[in-house]
Design an enzyme around this catalytic site. Structure first.
Site, mmCIF file in Angstrom:
data_model
loop_
_atom_site.group_PDB
_atom_site.id
_atom_site.type_symbol
_atom_site.label_atom_id
_atom_site.label_comp_id
_atom_site.label_asym_id
_atom_site.label_seq_id
_atom_site.Cartn_x
_atom_site.Cartn_y
_atom_site.Cartn_z
ATOM 1 N N PRO A 67 8.625 12.937 30.826
ATOM 2 C CG PRO A 67 10.315 11.702 29.800
ATOM 3 C CD PRO A 67 9.433 12.890 29.602
ATOM 4 C CB THR A 97 4.195 12.484 37.724
ATOM 5 O OG1 THR A 97 2.861 12.331 37.260
ATOM 6 C CG2 THR A 97 4.266 12.206 39.218
ATOM 7 C CE LYS A 172 0.308 11.006 38.834
ATOM 8 N NZ LYS A 172 -0.749 10.142 38.330
#
Ligand code: NAD
Length: 298
Positions: A67, A97, A172
């Protein structure tokens, strides 16, 4: 050649991604802090490991789907120190990410230990993860990205090489800043229509065939009852949490500050999703931003 994969982080995204690897014939050794998620993954053929360190034993590939920057750094470098346990010929693929800086740090530290690492964050949401149609945005050496292609193809439909270590993350966060903008804009427009007597299904159909069409409207309609099988139609559960979108928008703002770029809409959605999260919605899917517009005032 061994096709053993260590998969760490079996949440909304990691769970279905690991299951697709099993279906494609890989042997997957999984680990998550949550025993429930570990058991759910085991039901889909993932072998349960009792720790991240045990998961990487004999692995040819190590995938993480975590996370936050803190979680990635803690697993690989500062806490569990997984880099010291990963077999020498294994390829590390971090699909979380996180900041470009964290990916560069991981790649450098891996190299110092004779290991290879790429960043490979994804787009496509939980539905894309389940269907095996994710887009991977990779950063790292071209040969390392190429050696990940067979594995990534079992989980995704598009594999892009954005550039050197950290470049996948930059791509991203640009993508997710745009996603947040069109999701918030879609929610705002739908609410304006509803407040003026339109049926949100009819309005959605009209905008989908008009110049307002976008991914949020087409695949992830935020208004409850318009589309089946999206978080809006299951009380905004599952999907992509507001707190994760807020993290991505903070990363976008950090990146913009560092490059002296102006991102007024990115700054606005960073604040909108941050406030929405603080109002008790941090664990809901990000399309719940609809509630910010549908809330009755006075
Ligand atoms: P999630 O919270 O559902 O899953 C993360 C999992 O990591 C949790 O199950 C948690 O228990 C586990 N975890 C945390 N620390 C750990 C540790 N030290 N060791 C082992 N497991 C640990 O989140 P998600 O929605 O699956 O997202 C994961 C990543 O993918 C995030 O970086 C997110 O930004 C990104 N992402 C999510 C989506 C989406 O639609 N959900 C889409 C694209 C990218």
């Amino acid at each position: 050649m061994s096709k053993t994969v260590a998969f760490i982080g079996l949440g909304n995204m990691g769970g279905p991604m690991a299951a697709n690897l099993v279906e494609a014939g890989f042997r997957v050794q999984g680990y998550d802090l949550s025993e429930d998620l570990l058991n759910a993954a085991a039901e889909r053929g993932v072998e349960k490991a009792s720790s991240a360190t045990n998961a990487v034993a004999g692995a040819r590939y190590v995938i993480t789907m975590l996370p936050s920057d803190a979680a990635v750094e803690s697993v690989y470098i500062d806490g569990t120190r997984l880099l010291a346990h990963i077999p020498e010929d294994a390829l590390i693929i971090d699909c979380s990410t996180v900041s470009s800086a964290t990916s560069k740090r991981l790649a450098t530290q891996a190299k110092q230990r004779g290991l290879r690492a790429i960043d490979a964050p994804v787009s496509g949401g939980v539905a894309g993860a389940a269907a095996g149609t994710l887009s991977f945005m990779c950063g790292g050496d071209a040969e390392d990205v190429d050696s990940a292609r067979e594995l990534l193809s079992a989980m995704g439909a598009n594999i892009f090489h954005a550039g050197a270590a950290g470049a996948g993350q930059t791509a991203k966060i640009c993508n997710n800043m745009l996603l947040a903008i069109h999701m918030a804009g879609t929610a705002e427009a739908l609410q304006l229509g509803v407040d003026n007597g339109l049926d949100p299904k009819v309005l959605s159909e009209i905008m989908l065939k008009s110049s307002g069409a976008n991914w949020s409207l087409e695949k992830y309609n935020p208004m409850p009852g318009v589309m089946e099988n999206v978080p809006a139609s299951r009380d905004y559960s599952g999907g992509f949490q507001v707190q994760l979108m807020s993290k991505d928008l903070r990363l976008a703002q950090d990146t913009a500050n560092a490059s002296n770029s102006h991102t007024p809409l990115g700054s606005l959605v960073h604040n909108l999703f941050g406030l929405h999260g603080k109002m008790g919605n941090a664990g809901l899917d990000f399309s719940s931003i609809q509630q910010l517009f549908s809330r009755k005032i006075g």
